[in-house]
Scaffold this motif. Structure first.
Motif, PDB file in Angstrom:
ATOM      1  N   ARG A   1       0.824  -1.208   0.000  1.00 32.37           N
ATOM      2  CA  ARG A   1       0.000   0.000   0.000  1.00 32.37           C
ATOM      3  C   ARG A   1       0.860   1.261   0.000  1.00 32.37           C
ATOM      4  O   ARG A   1       0.598   2.212  -0.753  1.00 32.37           O
ATOM      5  N   LEU A   2       1.900   1.272   0.824  1.00 33.28           N
ATOM      6  CA  LEU A   2       2.816   2.417   0.841  1.00 33.28           C
ATOM      7  C   LEU A   2       3.467   2.605  -0.523  1.00 33.28           C
ATOM      8  O   LEU A   2       3.656   3.738  -0.984  1.00 33.28           O
ATOM      9  N   HIS A   3       3.808   1.502  -1.157  1.00 34.09           N
ATOM     10  CA  HIS A   3       4.453   1.545  -2.474  1.00 34.09           C
ATOM     11  C   HIS A   3       3.492   2.107  -3.522  1.00 34.09           C
ATOM     12  O   HIS A   3       3.859   2.983  -4.320  1.00 34.09           O
ATOM     13  N   ARG A   4       2.257   1.612  -3.531  1.00 25.66           N
ATOM     14  CA  ARG A   4       1.277   2.061  -4.533  1.00 25.66           C
ATOM     15  C   ARG A   4       0.928   3.533  -4.369  1.00 25.66           C
ATOM     16  O   ARG A   4       0.670   4.230  -5.357  1.00 25.66           O
ATOM     17  N   GLN A   5       0.899   4.010  -3.118  1.00 28.45           N
ATOM     18  CA  GLN A   5       0.549   5.415  -2.880  1.00 28.45           C
ATOM     19  C   GLN A   5       1.733   6.355  -3.089  1.00 28.45           C
ATOM     20  O   GLN A   5       1.573   7.575  -2.990  1.00 28.45           O
ATOM     21  N   GLY A   6       2.903   5.786  -3.361  1.00 30.40           N
ATOM     22  CA  GLY A   6       4.080   6.617  -3.567  1.00 30.40           C
ATOM     23  C   GLY A   6       4.648   7.191  -2.286  1.00 30.40           C
ATOM     24  O   GLY A   6       5.472   8.112  -2.324  1.00 30.40           O
ATOM     25  N   ILE A   7       4.219   6.655  -1.153  1.00 29.54           N
ATOM     26  CA  ILE A   7       4.709   7.149   0.136  1.00 29.54           C
ATOM     27  C   ILE A   7       6.109   6.614   0.418  1.00 29.54           C
ATOM     28  O   ILE A   7       6.985   7.331   0.893  1.00 29.54           O
ATOM     29  N   TYR A   8       6.309   5.335   0.100  1.00 32.06           N
ATOM     30  CA  TYR A   8       7.619   4.732   0.347  1.00 32.06           C
ATOM     31  C   TYR A   8       7.798   3.502  -0.535  1.00 32.06           C
ATOM     32  O   TYR A   8       6.880   2.706  -0.695  1.00 32.06           O
ATOM     33  N   LYS A   9       8.974   3.377  -1.091  1.00 33.31           N
ATOM     34  CA  LYS A   9       9.345   2.150  -1.777  1.00 33.31           C
ATOM     35  C   LYS A   9      10.818   1.865  -1.512  1.00 33.31           C
ATOM     36  O   LYS A   9      11.627   2.789  -1.340  1.00 33.31           O
ATOM     37  N   LEU A  10      11.151   0.603  -1.477  1.00 30.72           N
ATOM     38  CA  LEU A  10      12.527   0.213  -1.197  1.00 30.72           C
ATOM     39  C   LEU A  10      13.468   0.722  -2.282  1.00 30.72           C
ATOM     40  O   LEU A  10      13.193   0.593  -3.477  1.00 30.72           O
ATOM     41  N   ARG A  11      14.581   1.286  -1.871  1.00 29.72           N
ATOM     42  CA  ARG A  11      15.588   1.732  -2.815  1.00 29.72           C
ATOM     43  C   ARG A  11      16.447   0.555  -3.254  1.00 29.72           C
ATOM     44  O   ARG A  11      16.484  -0.490  -2.603  1.00 29.72           O
ATOM     45  N   ARG A  12      17.161   0.745  -4.333  1.00 25.30           N
ATOM     46  CA  ARG A  12      18.059  -0.317  -4.812  1.00 25.30           C
ATOM     47  C   ARG A  12      19.146  -0.600  -3.787  1.00 25.30           C
ATOM     48  O   ARG A  12      19.512  -1.756  -3.560  1.00 25.30           O
ATOM     49  N   ASP A  13      19.685   0.455  -3.187  1.00 25.74           N
ATOM     50  CA  ASP A  13      20.748   0.243  -2.207  1.00 25.74           C
ATOM     51  C   ASP A  13      20.211  -0.457  -0.966  1.00 25.74           C
ATOM     52  O   ASP A  13      20.917  -1.239  -0.316  1.00 25.74           O
ATOM     53  N   THR A  14      18.932  -0.222  -0.626  1.00 30.11           N
ATOM     54  CA  THR A  14      18.328  -0.909   0.519  1.00 30.11           C
ATOM     55  C   THR A  14      18.114  -2.380   0.206  1.00 30.11           C
ATOM     56  O   THR A  14      18.366  -3.244   1.052  1.00 30.11           O
ATOM     57  N   LEU A  15      17.649  -2.677  -1.013  1.00 34.64           N
ATOM     58  CA  LEU A  15      17.486  -4.074  -1.420  1.00 34.64           C
ATOM     59  C   LEU A  15      18.831  -4.802  -1.413  1.00 34.64           C
ATOM     60  O   LEU A  15      18.930  -5.952  -0.955  1.00 34.64           O
ATOM     61  N   SER A  16      19.855  -4.143  -1.889  1.00 30.95           N
ATOM     62  CA  SER A  16      21.200  -4.728  -1.871  1.00 30.95           C
ATOM     63  C   SER A  16      21.649  -4.968  -0.438  1.00 30.95           C
ATOM     64  O   SER A  16      22.236  -6.015  -0.119  1.00 30.95           O
ATOM     65  N   PHE A  17      21.361  -4.023   0.440  1.00 30.88           N
ATOM     66  CA  PHE A  17      21.696  -4.148   1.863  1.00 30.88           C
ATOM     67  C   PHE A  17      21.012  -5.369   2.470  1.00 30.88           C
ATOM     68  O   PHE A  17      21.635  -6.163   3.188  1.00 30.88           O
ATOM     69  N   ILE A  18      19.723  -5.559   2.162  1.00 30.40           N
ATOM     70  CA  ILE A  18      18.965  -6.677   2.716  1.00 30.40           C
ATOM     71  C   ILE A  18      19.511  -8.013   2.219  1.00 30.40           C
ATOM     72  O   ILE A  18      19.640  -8.976   2.986  1.00 30.40           O
ATOM     73  N   ILE A  19      19.848  -8.083   0.943  1.00 26.87           N
ATOM     74  CA  ILE A  19      20.413  -9.317   0.384  1.00 26.87           C
ATOM     75  C   ILE A  19      21.718  -9.684   1.097  1.00 26.87           C
ATOM     76  O   ILE A  19      21.971 -10.851   1.420  1.00 26.87           O
ATOM     77  N   LYS A  20      22.534  -8.687   1.365  1.00 31.94           N
ATOM     78  CA  LYS A  20      23.790  -8.932   2.077  1.00 31.94           C
ATOM     79  C   LYS A  20      23.538  -9.415   3.504  1.00 31.94           C
ATOM     80  O   LYS A  20      24.258 -10.286   4.009  1.00 31.94           O
ATOM     81  N   VAL A  21      22.523  -8.850   4.162  1.00 29.27           N
ATOM     82  CA  VAL A  21      22.172  -9.295   5.514  1.00 29.27           C
ATOM     83  C   VAL A  21      21.695 -10.747   5.495  1.00 29.27           C
ATOM     84  O   VAL A  21      22.038 -11.543   6.380  1.00 29.27           O
ATOM     85  N   VAL A  22      20.916 -11.100   4.471  1.00 25.78           N
ATOM     86  CA  VAL A  22      20.447 -12.482   4.329  1.00 25.78           C
ATOM     87  C   VAL A  22      21.629 -13.434   4.167  1.00 25.78           C
ATOM     88  O   VAL A  22      21.688 -14.500   4.798  1.00 25.78           O
TER      89      VAL A  22
END
Length: 516
Positions: free
Chosen positions: A433-454
């Motif tokens: 919902r946040l993504h569709r409303q344009g309020i917040y979406k994960l950045r590429r650097d955040t996705l990369s950060f999460i993959i590294k944490v995994v």
């Protein structure tokens, strides 16, 4: 915010450690028998209401409005608003407490239906219904004191005084431990000592916070203000939030209802596993959520959309950094943790084994539970309580369906599986919902950060699994277990930290970014 998060997390750590000490006392005193089931049942209902009136829906509705009043109105109007909210909330929860005490048999029958049926059929477990009815009369007034405590804590948090509210639960744990130590052996039913500990703990927590409110200049005489415009705004925001923010608690009550039909010990096994789940959830998820809501509220009031996105992205990264390895460790170390912490007195090796199954199931949903804690405030800070409640309804319905699917083949473990799946679904829906409303979406650097944490968590998990593979937890003494658990924890933290460095994560990645 990182500094405030560390303060809240540190205070929460003290509280959670004492909470575990309290649970060790309960486990040693009653194990996972019928009396333990009844105490956890009698404590769960007022705690559920506490999440509604104190920490949950009320705080989510009150803090954004308080932030707005503080920013746009003078000190006299701020004091008047605080007085009217405290008076209105206090009157409502006082009446609620009285009704709860009077109708305790009805509540015991409603949420402990299995026991009530046994009572009507004159079965042995029918005694649990009678005991639960009496115990609810002792624990239910807790809702009055803890709701006002939650109100005071919300005011202090808005003033960036996070440590006081975070430390306050320590006093509840100390109260229960003290009552168990002083009175358990003197009472015919030891569970009553724990119930009185809950009652006294509510009073002590409220009294502890009053001096801090006084120093902040907001210890004012309560007034009834049901129709006050700002109180009305809190009330309107709170009504849907009563459901939306407390879906997980409603699900736990449904679990309790179903578990009352299952084998003796089911409620206790779910309780002990849930307590260990609450440790990282409170230490990380609730701590970050506590500091993020006032910050997001200020961003919204100041029309700082960029700051709103930056703060929410920071919270998302911190939650993943802490939640993913915590969930991994909780699943892999479920049985060792239960053996070390609870296995003594009336709490047997079998109890630890049974509780570990539900802890593994709960642990699989830990990240989802933690993400809900930061995603829901993104809506509440914008004074949008309808969206979370809509998804809360979907989540609750899904949980009920999962309960029916999994409870029959897997018993109490199926209830934990259903809770984990529905909690994860709730987080997914809120983010979408946040993504569709344009309020917040994960950045590429955040996705990369999460993959590294995994990746780092996988390395950590493999090392823990291999090191723990041949240790006989059920046939060794306590000191050997403690020694082994410490080694596993140190190993896990070390491997995780080294892996983070190897995959390229640095301290600078934990700073709030300045651009999208």
């Amino acid at each position: 915010m990182l500094k405030s998060g560390i303060v809240v997390s540190s205070m929460t750590l003290i509280s959670r450690v004492l909470g575990l000490v309290r649970d060790v006392v309960v486990a040693n005193l009653m194990g996972a028998g019928a009396a333990a089931d009844v105490f956890f049942f009698a404590n769960k209902i007022p705690n559920f209401l506490r999440r509604l009136f104190a920490e949950g829906a009320f705080a989510q509705a009150f803090v954004p409005v308080l932030t707005e009043v503080k920013a746009h109105q003078d000190k006299a109007e701020l004091e008047d608003f605080v007085a009217k909210v405290s008076g209105t909330l206090g009157a409502i929860v006082f009446i609620t407490a009285i009704v709860g005490v009077v109708l305790s048999p009805v509540l015991a029958a409603l949420f402990g239906t299995g026991w009530f049926i046994d009572y009507l059929n004159d079965e042995p477990d029918g005694a649990n219904f009678e005991l639960a009815s009496v115990m609810l009369k002792i624990t239910f007034p807790y809702i009055f004191f803890i709701s006002l405590t939650g109100f005071a804590g919300a005011v202090l948090n808005t003033l960036n005084k996070f440590a006081v509210a975070a430390f306050t639960p320590v006093l509840l744990n100390l109260s229960i431990i003290a009552c168990a130590w002083l009175f358990a052996e003197r009472l015919e039913q030891p569970a009553f000592a724990l119930a009185w500990g809950v009652f006294i703990g509510g009073i002590v927590q409220l009294l502890f916070q009053l001096p801090f409110l006084y120093r902040a200049g907001l210890l004012v005489k309560p007034k009834w203000g049901w129709r006050d415009p700002n109180v009305t705004k809190v009330r309107i925001l709170m009504i849907p939030a009563l459901f939306g923010v407390s879906v997980s608690q409603i699900n736990l009550l449904l679990d309790t209802l179903i578990a009352s039909f299952l084998m003796t010990g089911s409620i206790s096994w779910l309780y002990y596993s849930d307590r260990l789940l609450e440790f990282p959830l409170g230490l990380f998820g609730i701590a970050i959520a506590t500091v993020i809501l006032p910050a997001l509220s200020r961003n919204h009031v100041g029309k700082d959309n960029q700051g709103f996105k930056n703060n929410l992205d920071w919270a998302f990264k911190i939650i993943c950094l802490l939640g993913i390895p915590a969930a991994t460790a909780l699943v892999l170390l479920a049985f060792p943790l239960l053996m070390v912490i609870f296995q003594r007195g009336e709490f047997s090796v079998v109890d630890a084994q049974m509780a570990s199954y539900s802890l593994i199931a709960y642990g699989s949903g830990l990240l989802g539970f933690m993400l809900v804690k930061i995603l829901a405030p993104a809506f509440y800070a914008r004074q949008d309580t309808r969206t979370p409640v809509k998804y809360g309804i979907i989540t609750m319905a899904t949980n009920m369906l999962f309960n029916l699917i999994f409870a029959i083949p897997f018993g109490y473990v199926g209830l934990a599986i259903a809770t984990a799946m529905s909690g994860t679904l709730n987080a997914i829906l809120l983010y979408q919902r946040l993504h569709r409303q344009g309020i917040y979406k994960l950045r590429r650097d955040t996705l990369s950060f999460i993959i590294k944490v995994v990746l780092a968590s996988i390395f950590m998990g493999i090392s823990i699994y291999i090191f723990n593979l041949n240790f006989a937890w059920g046939s060794t003494n306590l000191m050997a277990r403690v020694n082994m658990l410490i080694k596993l924890v140190v190993l896990g933290i070390s491997v995780f930290a080294i892996s983070l460095i190897l995959v390229g994560i640095r301290p600078s990645h934990l700073k709030i970014q300045k651009s999208i």
